[in-house]
Design a protein around this motif. Structure first.
Motif, PDB file in Angstrom:
ATOM      1  N   ARG A   1       2.370  10.898  -3.638  1.00 49.46           N
ATOM      2  CA  ARG A   1       1.756   9.580  -3.444  1.00 49.46           C
ATOM      3  C   ARG A   1       2.063   8.721  -4.655  1.00 49.46           C
ATOM      4  O   ARG A   1       2.318   9.225  -5.752  1.00 49.46           O
ATOM      5  CB  ARG A   1       0.257   9.712  -3.228  1.00 49.46           C
ATOM      6  N   VAL A   2       2.047   7.406  -4.458  1.00 52.34           N
ATOM      7  CA  VAL A   2       2.348   6.473  -5.542  1.00 52.34           C
ATOM      8  C   VAL A   2       1.216   5.464  -5.680  1.00 52.34           C
ATOM      9  O   VAL A   2       0.517   5.149  -4.721  1.00 52.34           O
ATOM     10  CB  VAL A   2       3.685   5.730  -5.314  1.00 52.34           C
ATOM     11  N   GLY A   3       1.054   4.982  -6.876  1.00 50.07           N
ATOM     12  CA  GLY A   3       0.076   3.940  -7.170  1.00 50.07           C
ATOM     13  C   GLY A   3       0.715   2.948  -8.117  1.00 50.07           C
ATOM     14  O   GLY A   3       1.927   2.981  -8.341  1.00 50.07           O
ATOM     15  N   TRP A   4      -0.087   2.095  -8.688  1.00 50.41           N
ATOM     16  CA  TRP A   4       0.433   1.106  -9.614  1.00 50.41           C
ATOM     17  C   TRP A   4      -0.489   0.982 -10.820  1.00 50.41           C
ATOM     18  O   TRP A   4      -1.654   1.364 -10.772  1.00 50.41           O
ATOM     19  CB  TRP A   4       0.602  -0.264  -8.947  1.00 50.41           C
TER      20      TRP A   4
ATOM     21  N   GLU B   1       6.531   3.849  -0.994  1.00 53.97           N
ATOM     22  CA  GLU B   1       6.821   2.548  -1.596  1.00 53.97           C
ATOM     23  C   GLU B   1       6.511   1.387  -0.651  1.00 53.97           C
ATOM     24  O   GLU B   1       6.033   0.344  -1.081  1.00 53.97           O
ATOM     25  CB  GLU B   1       8.278   2.500  -2.033  1.00 53.97           C
ATOM     26  N   SER B   2       6.755   1.567   0.630  1.00 52.99           N
ATOM     27  CA  SER B   2       6.487   0.507   1.597  1.00 52.99           C
ATOM     28  C   SER B   2       4.995   0.181   1.661  1.00 52.99           C
ATOM     29  O   SER B   2       4.601  -0.983   1.633  1.00 52.99           O
ATOM     30  CB  SER B   2       7.004   0.930   2.972  1.00 52.99           C
ATOM     31  N   GLU B   3       4.172   1.211   1.737  1.00 53.81           N
ATOM     32  CA  GLU B   3       2.725   1.015   1.778  1.00 53.81           C
ATOM     33  C   GLU B   3       2.220   0.417   0.461  1.00 53.81           C
ATOM     34  O   GLU B   3       1.368  -0.463   0.456  1.00 53.81           O
ATOM     35  CB  GLU B   3       2.049   2.361   2.050  1.00 53.81           C
ATOM     36  N   LEU B   4       2.785   0.868  -0.643  1.00 54.70           N
ATOM     37  CA  LEU B   4       2.423   0.340  -1.956  1.00 54.70           C
ATOM     38  C   LEU B   4       2.789  -1.140  -2.066  1.00 54.70           C
ATOM     39  O   LEU B   4       1.989  -1.960  -2.520  1.00 54.70           O
ATOM     40  CB  LEU B   4       3.116   1.150  -3.059  1.00 54.70           C
TER      41      LEU B   4
ATOM     42  N   ARG C   1       1.282  -6.827  -2.332  1.00 58.23           N
ATOM     43  CA  ARG C   1       1.456  -8.167  -1.777  1.00 58.23           C
ATOM     44  C   ARG C   1       0.097  -8.737  -1.356  1.00 58.23           C
ATOM     45  O   ARG C   1      -0.228  -9.879  -1.668  1.00 58.23           O
ATOM     46  CB  ARG C   1       2.422  -8.117  -0.594  1.00 58.23           C
ATOM     47  N   GLU C   2      -0.708  -7.922  -0.676  1.00 59.35           N
ATOM     48  CA  GLU C   2      -2.034  -8.366  -0.252  1.00 59.35           C
ATOM     49  C   GLU C   2      -2.915  -8.675  -1.460  1.00 59.35           C
ATOM     50  O   GLU C   2      -3.642  -9.671  -1.476  1.00 59.35           O
ATOM     51  CB  GLU C   2      -2.686  -7.302   0.627  1.00 59.35           C
ATOM     52  N   LEU C   3      -2.851  -7.840  -2.489  1.00 58.03           N
ATOM     53  CA  LEU C   3      -3.633  -8.076  -3.701  1.00 58.03           C
ATOM     54  C   LEU C   3      -3.281  -9.421  -4.325  1.00 58.03           C
ATOM     55  O   LEU C   3      -4.166 -10.197  -4.697  1.00 58.03           O
ATOM     56  CB  LEU C   3      -3.398  -6.942  -4.699  1.00 58.03           C
TER      57      LEU C   3
END
Length: 137
Positions: free
Chosen positions: A22-25, A45-48, A53-55
């Motif tokens: 899983r990935v985060g930022w 990466e796509s979900e991230l 973008r929403e944030l």
């Protein structure tokens, strides 16, 4: 002749690898200190990218909460506004949180303001790059 002034580095997004691929930022200030981290990890990466973008789009509508944990450290969390198109619209979950705890409430508030300023600067930088939909990693 080159400009002798130091180049000001703005905030930058960092990809964070978690468990189970899983990935985060993380959002880091120009000096490298982490301002915030994602409150959840994403499947890829796509979900991230969609979450980031929403944030950025919804940043003006974020709700913030300051809390003190059992160690008496102050922390902040950012919440997206409820929306009927988001899964589980009644369940409010944080999308971002402070990257560290703070000794005092006023320090926590300043950390939160640094995050808000960092988001605004990051959005301006991405927009000026002229590459909507692509992220800097």
């Amino acid at each position: 002749m080159p400009d002798p002034r130091p180049v000001q580095r703005g905030p930058r997004l960092l990809a964070v690898q978690g468990a189970d691929r899983r990935v985060g930022w993380a959002l880091a200030a120009g000096n490298g200190r982490q301002l915030a981290v994602s409150a959840r990890m994403y499947r890829g990466e796509s979900e991230l990218s969609s979450a980031l973008r929403e944030l950025l789009i919804e940043r003006a509508a974020l709700r913030y909460a300051l809390t003190q944990d059992q160690t008496r450290s102050w922390r902040w969390s950012a919440f997206l506004p409820p929306r009927s198109t988001r899964p589980g619209p009644g369940a409010e979950e944080p999308v971002a949180r402070s990257a560290r705890g703070y000794l005092r409430r006023d320090q926590c508030r300043q950390g939160l303001e640094s995050f808000r300023s960092g988001l605004q600067a990051l959005e301006r930088e991405l927009r000026s790059a002229g590459v909507p939909g692509r992220w800097p990693w």
